[in-house]
Design an enzyme around this catalytic site. Structure first.
Site, PDB file in Angstrom:
ATOM      1  N   HIS A  47      -0.139  36.167  49.808  1.00 45.09           N
ATOM      2  CA  HIS A  47       0.682  35.086  49.252  1.00 45.09           C
ATOM      3  C   HIS A  47      -0.099  34.385  48.161  1.00 45.09           C
ATOM      4  O   HIS A  47      -1.312  34.593  48.024  1.00 45.09           O
ATOM      5  CB  HIS A  47       1.023  34.068  50.351  1.00 45.09           C
ATOM      6  N   HIS A 129      -3.697  32.338  42.402  1.00 45.92           N
ATOM      7  CA  HIS A 129      -4.481  33.480  42.884  1.00 45.92           C
ATOM      8  C   HIS A 129      -3.955  33.928  44.240  1.00 45.92           C
ATOM      9  O   HIS A 129      -3.437  33.114  45.010  1.00 45.92           O
ATOM     10  CB  HIS A 129      -5.969  33.133  42.984  1.00 45.92           C
TER      11      HIS A 129
END
Ligand code: ATP
Ligand code: MG
Length: 189
Positions: A47, A129
């Site tokens: 995620h 990220h």
């Protein structure tokens, strides 16, 4: 919201890939990483955190859900094409070389919508990220080639991080669609 089976309510907002994208990420990114570099994040856990809320008192959860429903940004594409390593948290990640304005708009909108909830949020600038490996002692010695992965982002999630033996388990609680013309509403999932 359903009662949580977890002992604590550790929450974060995230971009949450669907199953098809998880398989693409596994094939085009995760499997290209050298073995034994670090501890792999399970494919089901991949995620991008938008906003980490931490351990939240149960009394604030409904305010957080209302904030999620109010947050507003158009759908966008991100291309995960860049690998990186952060030595302090010892994580190796993939992210976009370019973060679209709508991504920052979404994070900003969430922050503003959360103001009435009285949470103390991390003030550091957002850096998109997706953590791939944890406990990475040093960056890889050789350059790693990945195939860039395009992600058409059309929703975002409120996710609960539940402590389990040997680590954590993530549980998406709510998913909200990104609306091209603004507006909100919860998507079923
Ligand atoms: P563990 O902490 O057990 O190693 P984890 O980091 O995956 O597991 P959480 O700490 O609950 O689980 O974090 C959930 C998400 O929020 C992860 O993407 C994590 O990187 C991010 N996160 C955790 N702490 C922070 C923080 N202080 N600031 C920003 N993001 C955070
Ligand atoms: Mg953590």
């Amino acid at each position: 919201m359903n009662a949580s089976p977890c002992a604590s309510r550790r929450l974060f907002f995230a971009l949450w890939p669907d199953e098809a994208l998880r398989e693409v990420l596994a094939a085009h990114v995760c499997r290209r990483l050298p073995r034994r570099l670090g501890r792999s994040v399970p494919t089901a856990h991949l995620h991008i955190t938008l906003l980490f809320l931490g351990n939240v008192p149960a009394t604030r959860v409904s305010c957080i859900e209302e904030a999620g429903a109010r947050a507003d940004a158009p759908p966008f594409e991100i291309v995960l094409d860049r690998l990186g390593y952060w030595p302090r948290p010892r994580v190796f990640w993939v992210g976009p070389s370019h973060s679209p304005a709508a991504l920052f708009q979404l994070v900003g909108s969430l922050r503003r919508a959360l103001e009435p909830c009285g949470l103390t949020l991390d003030g550091r600038p957002f850096q998109a990220h997706m953590t791939l490996l944890r406990k990475v002692a040093r960056p890889p010695a050789r350059k790693i080639d990945i195939t860039p992965v395009s992600w058409q982002v059309s929703d975002f999630a409120l996710v609960e991080s539940c402590p389990v033996e040997g680590g954590v388990r993530y549980r998406p609680l709510h998913v909200w669609p990104l609306a091209a013309a603004g507006g909100g509403g919860e998507a079923g999932r």
